[in-house]
Design an enzyme around this catalytic site. Structure first.
Site, PDB file in Angstrom:
ATOM      1  N   ASP A 116     -63.008 -18.464   7.982  1.00  0.00           N
ATOM      2  CA  ASP A 116     -64.394 -18.643   8.480  1.00  0.00           C
ATOM      3  C   ASP A 116     -65.088 -19.795   7.741  1.00  0.00           C
ATOM      4  OD1 ASP A 116     -64.571 -17.311   5.993  1.00  0.00           O
ATOM      5  OD2 ASP A 116     -66.381 -16.211   6.567  1.00  0.00           O
ATOM      6  N   ASP A 168     -63.118 -21.862   2.119  1.00  0.00           N
ATOM      7  CA  ASP A 168     -62.103 -21.820   3.187  1.00  0.00           C
ATOM      8  C   ASP A 168     -61.574 -23.237   3.455  1.00  0.00           C
ATOM      9  OD1 ASP A 168     -62.616 -18.954   4.756  1.00  0.00           O
ATOM     10  OD2 ASP A 168     -64.438 -19.809   3.926  1.00  0.00           O
ATOM     11  N   ASN A 186     -69.001 -16.510   7.466  1.00  0.00           N
ATOM     12  CA  ASN A 186     -69.973 -17.340   6.736  1.00  0.00           C
ATOM     13  C   ASN A 186     -71.039 -17.905   7.670  1.00  0.00           C
ATOM     14  OD1 ASN A 186     -69.010 -17.182   4.061  1.00  0.00           O
ATOM     15  ND2 ASN A 186     -67.370 -18.630   4.535  1.00  0.00           N
ATOM     16  N   THR A 239     -59.036 -15.256   4.804  1.00  0.00           N
ATOM     17  CA  THR A 239     -60.056 -15.674   3.835  1.00  0.00           C
ATOM     18  C   THR A 239     -61.460 -15.450   4.396  1.00  0.00           C
ATOM     19  OG1 THR A 239     -60.031 -17.976   4.570  1.00  0.00           O
ATOM     20  CG2 THR A 239     -58.504 -17.395   2.803  1.00  0.00           C
ATOM     21  N   PHE A 268     -68.318 -10.012   0.005  1.00  0.00           N
ATOM     22  CA  PHE A 268     -68.743 -10.490   1.325  1.00  0.00           C
ATOM     23  C   PHE A 268     -67.742 -10.231   2.455  1.00  0.00           C
ATOM     24  CE2 PHE A 268     -69.038 -13.729   4.644  1.00  0.00           C
ATOM     25  CZ  PHE A 268     -70.349 -13.568   5.069  1.00  0.00           C
ATOM     26  N   ASN A 269     -66.468 -10.613   2.277  1.00  0.00           N
ATOM     27  CA  ASN A 269     -65.515 -10.508   3.400  1.00  0.00           C
ATOM     28  C   ASN A 269     -65.287  -9.059   3.826  1.00  0.00           C
ATOM     29  OD1 ASN A 269     -65.174 -13.265   3.556  1.00  0.00           O
ATOM     30  ND2 ASN A 269     -63.382 -13.272   2.202  1.00  0.00           N
ATOM     31  N   HIS A 329     -63.102 -19.216  -4.392  1.00  0.00           N
ATOM     32  CA  HIS A 329     -62.369 -18.017  -3.990  1.00  0.00           C
ATOM     33  C   HIS A 329     -61.138 -18.258  -3.109  1.00  0.00           C
ATOM     34  CE1 HIS A 329     -66.063 -15.781  -5.102  1.00  0.00           C
ATOM     35  NE2 HIS A 329     -66.744 -16.593  -4.310  1.00  0.00           N
ATOM     36  N   ASP A 330     -61.373 -18.851  -1.951  1.00  0.00           N
ATOM     37  CA  ASP A 330     -60.396 -18.746  -0.858  1.00  0.00           C
ATOM     38  C   ASP A 330     -59.042 -19.431  -1.055  1.00  0.00           C
ATOM     39  OD1 ASP A 330     -62.044 -17.080   0.565  1.00  0.00           O
ATOM     40  OD2 ASP A 330     -62.855 -18.649   1.851  1.00  0.00           O
TER      41      ASP A 330
HETATM   42  C1  BDR Z   1     -65.942 -14.917   0.214  1.00  0.00           C
HETATM   43  O1  BDR Z   1     -67.156 -14.943   0.947  1.00  0.00           O
HETATM   44  C2  BDR Z   1     -67.290 -16.144   1.630  1.00  0.00           C
HETATM   45  O2  BDR Z   1     -68.618 -16.596   1.588  1.00  0.00           O
HETATM   46  C3  BDR Z   1     -66.333 -17.109   0.988  1.00  0.00           C
HETATM   47  O3  BDR Z   1     -65.864 -18.060   1.930  1.00  0.00           O
HETATM   48  C4  BDR Z   1     -65.222 -16.222   0.500  1.00  0.00           C
HETATM   49  O4  BDR Z   1     -64.238 -16.023   1.499  1.00  0.00           O
HETATM   50  C5  BDR Z   1     -66.246 -14.661  -1.234  1.00  0.00           C
HETATM   51  O5  BDR Z   1     -66.900 -13.437  -1.383  1.00  0.00           O
HETATM   52 CA    CA Z   2     -64.171 -17.365   3.496  1.00  0.00          CA
END
Ligand code: BDR
Ligand code: CA
Length: 312
Positions: free
Chosen positions: A13, A18, A42, A126, A167-168, A241-242
């Site tokens: 996303d 990402d 996102n 991701t 978040f994910n 993160h991703d």
């Molecule tokens: C995740 O949340 C999204 O905003 C980022 O792309 C990542 O995948 C981190 O919590």
């Molecule tokens: Ca992401």
């Protein structure tokens, strides 16, 4: 060498982090990228889709890009402009688009690509896990030809949307529930480790020196990412993160994993969307998840650097 390439589908996303995951997966001797599927997360699907096309065109990554689900299975989508901007990928001006989506829905693409692949496929997510959950429900047979699911998401410590949830997973807890309970081997790269890989200014300077189109993308996006992380969370640099699950495919020694029982909280209480990992095995429940507990930060940046150099 070619024979050893891992077949992967990247479901994402974009999203600043990402974008770097796509960059890392898009040109590598070890990864055979079968396609990219996109999900609302996102930003809206329209925006994350457009961002994916922009990234693929700019980086010359010639793979099918398919739109998957615009919305979570049950929840209402809550996008994240605080971190990723109104476009979902603020900070880089892409040239006009001349490429287009692959003419197939992302969920059908996942199903058909996995069914027809001669070798097993690894699915890397991701973003919210909606597309993979729907693909599993649509055609459970795909599970026989998936070797493992790698996801950026979750946390066995604190979340980043609520104290409990990342978040994910928070974006689509029911989808994560389906995947974690599917019987597929799941490897979870959560905030516990991704919070350790911070894109400090020194990292941006190091990558900028590589001086190609990927390094330009990296530095421009990461500067805006860092500003947004500072404004929103007071962080002195953003956690990248991703790309971590992709980095793991390139060099498994970048993390340490622990084999645990993990439950997704779909109870709609305070911990809705939490990945409840029984790290100490209190409950003696069947194990279903490899969770990343340690990351080698220096190795991670070396992998990212090599990923950028691959665009020379
Ligand atoms: C995740 O949340 C999204 O905003 C980022 O792309 C990542 O995948 C981190 O919590
Ligand atoms: Ca992401």
């Amino acid at each position: 060498r070619f024979m050893n390439k891992r077949n992967i589908i990247l479901d994402c996303d974009p999203g600043h982090d990402d974008a770097i995951a796509i960059m890392l997966a898009g040109k590598s001797d070890l990864i055979n990228l079968l396609g990219i599927t996109v999900v609302g997360g996102n930003q809206t699907l329209e925006k994350t889709g457009r961002n994916t096309l922009n990234l693929c065109q700019y980086l010359d990554i010639d793979v099918p890009v398919c739109l998957g689900s615009a919305n979570p299975l049950v929840k209402i989508l809550e996008v994240c402009p605080q971190i990723h901007g109104e476009s979902g990928l603020d900070g880089f001006d892409f040239p006009d688009l001349t490429i287009d989506y692959h003419n197939q829905n992302g969920i059908n693409f996942i199903v058909e690509t996995i069914l027809k692949s001669k070798e097993k496929v690894t699915v890397v997510t991701t973003g919210p896990m909606t597309n993979l959950a729907l693909a599993i429900r649509l055609e459970p047979k795909i599970m026989d030809n998936i070797d493992e699911v790698l996801l950026m998401g979750g946390s066995y410590t604190n979340g980043n949307v609520t104290p409990a949830a990342e978040f994910n997973i928070y974006s689509d807890p029911e989808a994560a529930f389906i995947v974690f309970n599917s019987g597929l081997p799941v490897k979870m790269f959560g905030l516990d480790v991704t919070r350790k890989v911070m894109v400090y200014e020194s990292v941006i300077e190091r990558m900028e020196k590589l001086n190609n189109k990927a390094s330009l993308l990296f530095s421009k996006l990461m500067k805006v990412f860092n500003e947004n992380q500072y404004r929103t969370f007071g962080l002195e640099a953003g956690p990248l993160h991703d790309p971590l699950p992709i980095a793991y495919l390139l060099d498994e020694s970048v993390v340490e994993l622990s084999w645990v029982h993990c439950d997704i909280d779909i109870s709609r209480g305070d911990s809705y969307g939490r990945t409840n990992c029984d790290i100490f095995d209190y409950m003696k429940l069947p194990k279903n998840t490899f969770v990343a507990t340690k990351v080698d930060v220096n190795k991670y940046w070396d992998i990212i650097e090599q990923g950028i150099k691959n665009y020379n």
